[in-house]
Design a protein around this motif. Structure first.
Motif, PDB file in Angstrom:
ATOM      1  N   ARG A 125       0.838  -1.200   0.000  1.00  0.00           N
ATOM      2  CA  ARG A 125       0.000   0.000   0.000  1.00  0.00           C
ATOM      3  C   ARG A 125       0.869   1.244   0.000  1.00  0.00           C
ATOM      4  O   ARG A 125       1.977   1.237   0.564  1.00  0.00           O
ATOM      5  CB  ARG A 125      -0.924   0.001   1.216  1.00  0.00           C
ATOM      6  CG  ARG A 125      -2.034   1.027   1.157  1.00  0.00           C
ATOM      7  CD  ARG A 125      -2.922   0.930   2.375  1.00  0.00           C
ATOM      8  NE  ARG A 125      -4.016   1.898   2.312  1.00  0.00           N
ATOM      9  CZ  ARG A 125      -4.855   2.149   3.318  1.00  0.00           C
ATOM     10  NH1 ARG A 125      -4.736   1.499   4.464  1.00  0.00           N
ATOM     11  NH2 ARG A 125      -5.818   3.044   3.176  1.00  0.00           N
ATOM     12  N   ALA A 126       0.387   2.290  -0.638  1.00  0.00           N
ATOM     13  CA  ALA A 126       1.122   3.546  -0.656  1.00  0.00           C
ATOM     14  C   ALA A 126       1.099   4.173   0.734  1.00  0.00           C
ATOM     15  O   ALA A 126       0.308   3.774   1.601  1.00  0.00           O
ATOM     16  CB  ALA A 126       0.497   4.498  -1.674  1.00  0.00           C
ATOM     17  N   PRO A 127       1.949   5.157   1.011  1.00  0.00           N
ATOM     18  CA  PRO A 127       1.934   5.837   2.314  1.00  0.00           C
ATOM     19  C   PRO A 127       0.543   6.396   2.626  1.00  0.00           C
ATOM     20  O   PRO A 127      -0.135   6.941   1.754  1.00  0.00           O
ATOM     21  CB  PRO A 127       2.957   6.961   2.135  1.00  0.00           C
ATOM     22  CG  PRO A 127       3.885   6.448   1.084  1.00  0.00           C
ATOM     23  CD  PRO A 127       3.034   5.652   0.146  1.00  0.00           C
ATOM     24  N   VAL A 128       0.128   6.245   3.885  1.00  0.00           N
ATOM     25  CA  VAL A 128      -1.214   6.633   4.319  1.00  0.00           C
ATOM     26  C   VAL A 128      -1.107   7.725   5.374  1.00  0.00           C
ATOM     27  O   VAL A 128      -0.233   7.675   6.251  1.00  0.00           O
ATOM     28  CB  VAL A 128      -1.974   5.416   4.889  1.00  0.00           C
ATOM     29  CG1 VAL A 128      -3.341   5.841   5.420  1.00  0.00           C
ATOM     30  CG2 VAL A 128      -2.130   4.348   3.815  1.00  0.00           C
TER      31      VAL A 128
ATOM     32  N   ARG B  55       2.073  21.211   4.004  1.00  0.00           N
ATOM     33  CA  ARG B  55       0.893  21.916   3.500  1.00  0.00           C
ATOM     34  C   ARG B  55       0.273  21.164   2.329  1.00  0.00           C
ATOM     35  O   ARG B  55      -0.959  21.058   2.220  1.00  0.00           O
ATOM     36  CB  ARG B  55       1.268  23.334   3.079  1.00  0.00           C
ATOM     37  CG  ARG B  55       1.591  24.251   4.245  1.00  0.00           C
ATOM     38  CD  ARG B  55       1.620  25.715   3.804  1.00  0.00           C
ATOM     39  NE  ARG B  55       2.661  25.953   2.803  1.00  0.00           N
ATOM     40  CZ  ARG B  55       3.899  26.345   3.111  1.00  0.00           C
ATOM     41  NH1 ARG B  55       4.266  26.497   4.376  1.00  0.00           N
ATOM     42  NH2 ARG B  55       4.785  26.561   2.158  1.00  0.00           N
ATOM     43  N   ALA B  56       1.125  20.634   1.445  1.00  0.00           N
ATOM     44  CA  ALA B  56       0.614  19.926   0.268  1.00  0.00           C
ATOM     45  C   ALA B  56      -0.182  18.695   0.674  1.00  0.00           C
ATOM     46  O   ALA B  56      -1.279  18.439   0.159  1.00  0.00           O
ATOM     47  CB  ALA B  56       1.773  19.538  -0.652  1.00  0.00           C
ATOM     48  N   ILE B  57       0.326  17.905   1.625  1.00  0.00           N
ATOM     49  CA  ILE B  57      -0.396  16.707   2.072  1.00  0.00           C
ATOM     50  C   ILE B  57      -1.658  17.099   2.839  1.00  0.00           C
ATOM     51  O   ILE B  57      -2.715  16.480   2.679  1.00  0.00           O
ATOM     52  CB  ILE B  57       0.520  15.828   2.947  1.00  0.00           C
ATOM     53  CG1 ILE B  57       1.704  15.315   2.124  1.00  0.00           C
ATOM     54  CG2 ILE B  57      -0.256  14.655   3.536  1.00  0.00           C
ATOM     55  CD1 ILE B  57       2.723  14.534   2.938  1.00  0.00           C
TER      56      ILE B  57
ATOM     57  N   PRO C  89      -1.317  11.297  -2.510  1.00  0.00           N
ATOM     58  CA  PRO C  89      -1.409  11.360  -3.970  1.00  0.00           C
ATOM     59  C   PRO C  89      -0.118  10.899  -4.644  1.00  0.00           C
ATOM     60  O   PRO C  89       0.987  11.104  -4.126  1.00  0.00           O
ATOM     61  CB  PRO C  89      -1.679  12.839  -4.244  1.00  0.00           C
ATOM     62  CG  PRO C  89      -2.279  13.362  -2.990  1.00  0.00           C
ATOM     63  CD  PRO C  89      -1.652  12.583  -1.884  1.00  0.00           C
ATOM     64  N   GLN C  90      -0.282  10.295  -5.809  1.00  0.00           N
ATOM     65  CA  GLN C  90       0.866   9.750  -6.536  1.00  0.00           C
ATOM     66  C   GLN C  90       1.904  10.823  -6.861  1.00  0.00           C
ATOM     67  O   GLN C  90       3.109  10.554  -6.882  1.00  0.00           O
ATOM     68  CB  GLN C  90       0.386   9.072  -7.820  1.00  0.00           C
ATOM     69  CG  GLN C  90       1.474   8.319  -8.573  1.00  0.00           C
ATOM     70  CD  GLN C  90       0.930   7.556  -9.757  1.00  0.00           C
ATOM     71  OE1 GLN C  90      -0.248   7.633 -10.052  1.00  0.00           O
ATOM     72  NE2 GLN C  90       1.796   6.826 -10.434  1.00  0.00           N
TER      73      GLN C  90
END
Length: 377
Positions: free
Chosen positions: A286-289, A321-323, A334-335
């Motif tokens: 799984r991608a980072p959560v 801020r982006a996350i 997001p990818q």
């Protein structure tokens, strides 16, 4: 006192809920004049379209009824044969006329307000049987309007009748000198157009009545300011209660987030405002959560819990801020941010290995992480 009076005056436009509730009770704008006009016009059009067939049926019936042979005068069953023939001859044109008129009547009844059926409106009401209510209806504004409409209808119909007599007077007076059955068809033609002319007299009455009925219904449906407030409270909930519910929901969500913070692999922060707790399963399934995120006081609380459980805290204002703005709690990053997050995680893993004596001291984290312009805040 003045404020209380203003609150009781119906000055507010009806809400959609008010109109829907009124419709369920059968309270909708209707125009009897429009219904009558459409029925009459449909009948006039039907008469023009089928009038020649009706005249032909009449001619056939009268010719057969008054043309008897010597044997038929002594046949007792002849009358029933004539009756059967009359029914067969007139059935199609008369049924066609009635069907077209019926369609006009059905459409006329729903042309304004649409189709609506209400058991509540169909049920008996004591107010309709009350003599006092009856006198109020007789002496009220609506009764005056109906009286004026009645007078207007009489005047307009009389005027159109006079016009019809002027138009067809000479033709009607000369019918007796025309040959039979041509005069029969001529008479039917005059009746058709005279009837249409008289029916057209209802058009101006209907054109006046439709906007009046719409205005009247809107005025009856108007609400007081207090009714609008009460409806808003009932439909949307008391603002104070909703605010308290939202606050409790926020607190519950925040508490759930705080319970997940110790499981995070890293907390990315803007030094004073933002904190984002990230977990990554190294098996790559799984991608980072994002386990938790917060702003201001909540951000400080996340950092406090992270410190208490030895969760690495890394300052990266742009990434934090982006996350925060692009990812919800318990959702994957997001990818487009994978590369930046991967560099943060790599730095954290190298730092852990160094502290445990299994690796070299990692180089300082780059300040300019690869964050797409559209995700920067």
């Amino acid at each position: 006192m003045a404020e209380n009076k203003d609150a009781q005056e119906k000055t507010e436009e009806p809400t959609s809920k008010k109109l829907d509730d009124a419709r369920k009770k059968g309270q909708i704008a209707r125009s009897k004049e429009l219904s009558t006009a459409l029925v009459l016009l449909a009948s006039a059009v039907a008469l023009i379209a089928i009038g020649s067939f009706i005249a032909e049926a009449m001619y056939t019936i009268t010719k057969r009824s008054f043309t008897l042979s010597r044997d038929e005068t002594y046949d007792l069953n002849h009358m029933f044969q004539i009756l059967e023939m009359s029914v067969m001859e007139s059935a199609w044109p008369l049924m066609s006329f009635m069907v077209i008129s019926m369609i006009g009547g059905i459409y006329g009844s729903i042309a304004m307000g649409g189709y609506n059926f209400s058991w509540e409106a169909a049920g008996p009401k004591a107010s309709k049987l009350s003599p006092i209510s009856g006198f109020k209806r007789m002496l009220g504004k609506d009764a005056l309007v109906e009286l004026l409409k009645g007078i207007a209808k009489v005047v307009v119909v009389m005027f159109m009748t006079y016009i019809a007599l002027l138009v067809f007077k000479d033709e009607a007076l000369h019918l007796d000198v025309e040959l039979y059955p041509l005069n029969l068809f001529h008479a039917m033609n005059m009746i058709e157009w005279a009837f249409l002319l008289l029916c057209a007299a209802m058009i101006p009455i209907a054109l006046i009545d439709v906007p009046y009925q719409s205005y009247k219904h809107n005025e009856e449906m108007k609400m007081t300011l207090q009714e609008v407030k009460d409806e808003r409270k009932n439909s949307e909930g008391d603002p104070q209660v909703k605010s308290r519910v939202r606050r409790l929901q926020y607190q519950a969500a925040a508490n759930r987030m705080m319970q997940d913070v110790p499981q995070a692999d890293v907390i990315v922060t803007n030094p004073t405002h933002y904190s984002v707790a990230i977990q990554y399963e190294q098996d790559g399934s799984r991608a980072p959560v994002v386990l938790a995120k917060g702003l201001d006081e909540l951000a400080m609380h996340i950092r406090k819990i992270g410190k208490a459980h030895d969760v690495p805290i890394v300052e990266s204002p742009a990434l934090a801020r982006a996350i925060y703005y692009s990812t919800e709690v318990n959702h994957e990053v997001p990818q487009k941010l994978f590369m930046a997050v991967a560099q943060i995680l790599a730095y954290v893993y190298q730092l852990k290995a160094y502290k445990s004596g299994k690796g070299k001291r990692p180089k300082s984290l780059k300040k300019d992480l690869p964050i797409p312009p559209e995700l920067r805040r």
